[in-house]
Design an enzyme around this catalytic site. Structure first.
Site, PDB file in Angstrom:
ATOM      1  CG  ASN A 146      -1.712   1.205   1.441  1.00  0.00           C
ATOM      2  OD1 ASN A 146      -1.779   2.057   0.548  1.00  0.00           O
ATOM      3  ND2 ASN A 146      -2.334   1.340   2.607  1.00  0.00           N
ATOM      4  CD1 TRP A 147       3.477   1.030  -2.924  1.00  0.00           C
ATOM      5  CD2 TRP A 147       3.475   2.225  -4.827  1.00  0.00           C
ATOM      6  NE1 TRP A 147       4.178   0.327  -3.872  1.00  0.00           N
ATOM      7  CE2 TRP A 147       4.190   1.033  -5.045  1.00  0.00           C
ATOM      8  CE3 TRP A 147       3.345   3.135  -5.882  1.00  0.00           C
ATOM      9  CZ2 TRP A 147       4.773   0.723  -6.282  1.00  0.00           C
ATOM     10  CZ3 TRP A 147       3.918   2.829  -7.114  1.00  0.00           C
ATOM     11  CH2 TRP A 147       4.627   1.637  -7.307  1.00  0.00           C
ATOM     12  CE  LYS A 148      -0.306   3.273   4.747  1.00  0.00           C
ATOM     13  NZ  LYS A 148      -0.253   3.375   6.197  1.00  0.00           N
ATOM     14  CG  HIS A 153      -5.966   1.836   5.136  1.00  0.00           C
ATOM     15  ND1 HIS A 153      -5.594   2.799   6.038  1.00  0.00           N
ATOM     16  CD2 HIS A 153      -4.916   0.986   5.035  1.00  0.00           C
ATOM     17  CE1 HIS A 153      -4.351   2.541   6.450  1.00  0.00           C
ATOM     18  NE2 HIS A 153      -3.923   1.449   5.852  1.00  0.00           N
ATOM     19  CD  GLU A 184      -3.158   5.470   6.714  1.00  0.00           C
ATOM     20  OE1 GLU A 184      -3.077   5.508   5.477  1.00  0.00           O
ATOM     21  OE2 GLU A 184      -2.276   4.966   7.440  1.00  0.00           O
ATOM     22  CD  GLU A 233      -3.534  -2.553   7.257  1.00  0.00           C
ATOM     23  OE1 GLU A 233      -2.412  -2.743   6.814  1.00  0.00           O
ATOM     24  OE2 GLU A 233      -4.197  -1.546   7.005  1.00  0.00           O
ATOM     25  N   GLY A 287       2.305   2.239  10.752  1.00  0.00           N
ATOM     26  CA  GLY A 287       3.253   3.339  10.623  1.00  0.00           C
ATOM     27  C   GLY A 287       3.969   3.719  11.905  1.00  0.00           C
ATOM     28  CB  SER A 295       5.037  -1.806  11.959  1.00  0.00           C
ATOM     29  OG  SER A 295       4.600  -0.486  12.232  1.00  0.00           O
ATOM     30  N   GLY A 304       2.795  -1.121   4.308  1.00  0.00           N
ATOM     31  CA  GLY A 304       2.828   0.302   3.986  1.00  0.00           C
ATOM     32  C   GLY A 304       4.257   0.753   3.742  1.00  0.00           C
ATOM     33  N   GLY A 305       4.865   1.326   4.752  1.00  0.00           N
ATOM     34  CA  GLY A 305       6.208   1.919   4.656  1.00  0.00           C
ATOM     35  C   GLY A 305       7.235   1.051   3.938  1.00  0.00           C
TER      36      GLY A 305
HETATM   37  P1  PGA Z   1       2.716   0.290   7.653  1.00  0.00           P
HETATM   38  O1  PGA Z   1       1.274   0.503   6.989  1.00  0.00           O
HETATM   39  O2  PGA Z   1       3.279  -0.997   7.080  1.00  0.00           O
HETATM   40  O3  PGA Z   1       3.516   1.481   7.231  1.00  0.00           O
HETATM   41  O4  PGA Z   1       2.532   0.191   9.118  1.00  0.00           O
HETATM   42  C1  PGA Z   1       0.387  -0.571   6.779  1.00  0.00           C
HETATM   43  C2  PGA Z   1      -0.914  -0.081   6.190  1.00  0.00           C
HETATM   44  O5  PGA Z   1      -1.414   0.964   6.625  1.00  0.00           O
HETATM   45  O6  PGA Z   1      -1.487  -0.725   5.295  1.00  0.00           O
END
Ligand code: PGA
Length: 258
Positions: free
Chosen positions: A10-12, A102, A104, A174, A180, A220, A241-242
Site C-alpha cells: 500500500n503506497w498510500k 483502510h 486512514e 491492521e 506506521g 509495521s 505500507g512503509g
Molecule cells: P505500515 O502501513 O506498514 O507502514 O505500518 C500498513 C498499512 O497501513 O497498510
C-alpha cells in the site's frame, strides 16, 4: 486447504509517476530470478495518478508476477460524483484488487462500514477482488473490545455477499496502533485475532468459505518480521505500507512469504 499467500504493498499518498515506474521496475528486477509459481500473489497499490504508469511498467515487463490494486473506489457506476473513481474505471486502469476500509480512510475521510459493504459489492460485481481492512484502535484494545469491534466490522462489510464472493475476497487485519508506528503486533496475537475473523466468517457462512478466504496482517510489517508472521496458522500474508516504498525491502518481504 492450502491458501495462496498474498503480499500487498500500500503506497498510500507517495510516488509521482516517475517514482512509480522506478519502484515497479525495481521490484520486478528484484523478483526476476524467482519462479512465478513459487511466488505469493504480489500486489502493489499506487495512487490513482500513478496507476497508468505502474500498469504500463508491469505490462511492458510482461512477467505477470506483480498485480495492480487501487487504494480506494466509489461504489456507484458513474455520474455526478466529483472526485471519485468507479470500480469499472479502476479495472480499465489495470487494477485487479481494490483496498477498502483502510483505517486512514475511515478516520480522515469518513468511510463507514456501510460504505465498505457497498464498495465490496461493487468490486465483486466487476470481477475484482476487495482487500477489506479492519482493525482496532489502542483505546479499543485497552478497553478489551478488540474482538467485538473486529467481528462487527467484518460482519457489516460482508452483508449480502454470497459465500462464493467471500471465498474470493481478502481481509486485512491492521491494528491501528501498529500502522506506521514501527510497533508490530505480536505474531501470536495477530494470529489469534485473524483466527477469530476466520471463525466469524465460518459462523456467517460455512467452514469451506472460512477456509478459503485469505486474511492478511498489516501494521509495521518489515523484512525481519515476515517469516514469523507467515509461520502462523491463520496469517495468509501481509498488507505493507512503509516497507513497500523500497523495492528491496518489499522484495525481501515477498521472498519471506515463499
Ligand atoms: P505500515 O502501513 O506498514 O507502514 O505500518 C500498513 C498499512 O497501513 O497498510
Amino acid at each position: 486447504m492450502a491458501r495462496r499467500p498474498v503480499i500487498a504493498g500500500n503506497w498510500k499518498m507517495h510516488n509521482l509517476q516517475a517514482d512509480a515506474i522506478a519502484l515497479t521496475n525495481g521490484l520486478m528486477a528484484e523478483l526476476k530470478a524467482e519462479d512465478k509459481a513459487a511466488l505469493p500473489e504480489v500486489v502493489i497499490a499506487p495512487t490513482f495518478t500513478a496507476l497508468y504508469a505502474a500498469n504500463k511498467a508491469l505490462t511492458d515487463c510482461g512477467c505477470g508476477k506483480v498485480k495492480l490494486a487501487a487504494q480506494n473506489c466509489y461504489f456507484e457506476t458513474k455520474g455526478a460524483f466529483t472526485g471519485e473513481c468507479s470500480v469499472e474505471m479502476l479495472k480499465d486502469a489495470g487494477c485487479e484488487y481494490i483496498i477498502i476500509g483502510h483505517s486512514e480512510r475511515r478516520e480522515y475521510f469518513g468511510e463507514t462500514d456501510e460504505m465498505v459493504n457497498k464498495k465490496a459489492k461493487a468490486i465483486l460485481a466487476n470481477g475484482l477482488i476487495p482487500i477489506i481492512c479492519c482493525g482496532e484502535s489502542l483505546e479499543q484494545r485497552e478497553a478489551g473490545v478488540t474482538d467485538y469491534h473486529i467481528a462487527s466490522q467484518i460482519t457489516k462489510a460482508l452483508i449480502g455477499l454470497t459465500a462464493e464472493e467471500v471465498a474470493k475476497s481478502i481481509i486485512a487485519y491492521e491494528p491501528i496502533w501498529a500502522i506506521g508506528t514501527g510497533k508490530t503486533c505480536d505474531s501470536i496475537e495477530a494470529n489469534r485475532v485473524i483466527a477469530m475473523i476466520r471463525n466469524t466468517v465460518k459462523g456467517l457462512y460455512d467452514a469451506n468459505t472460512a477456509d478459503a478466504i485469505r486474511i492478511l496482517y498489516g501494521g509495521s510489517v518489515k523484512p525481519e518480521t515476515i517469516k514469523e508472521q507467515m509461520a502462523q496458522s491463520d496469517i495468509d500474508g501481509a498488507l505493507v505500507g512503509g516497507a513497500s516504498l523500497k523495492a528491496d525491502s518489499f522484495a525481501q518481504i515477498v521472498k519471506g512469504a515463499m
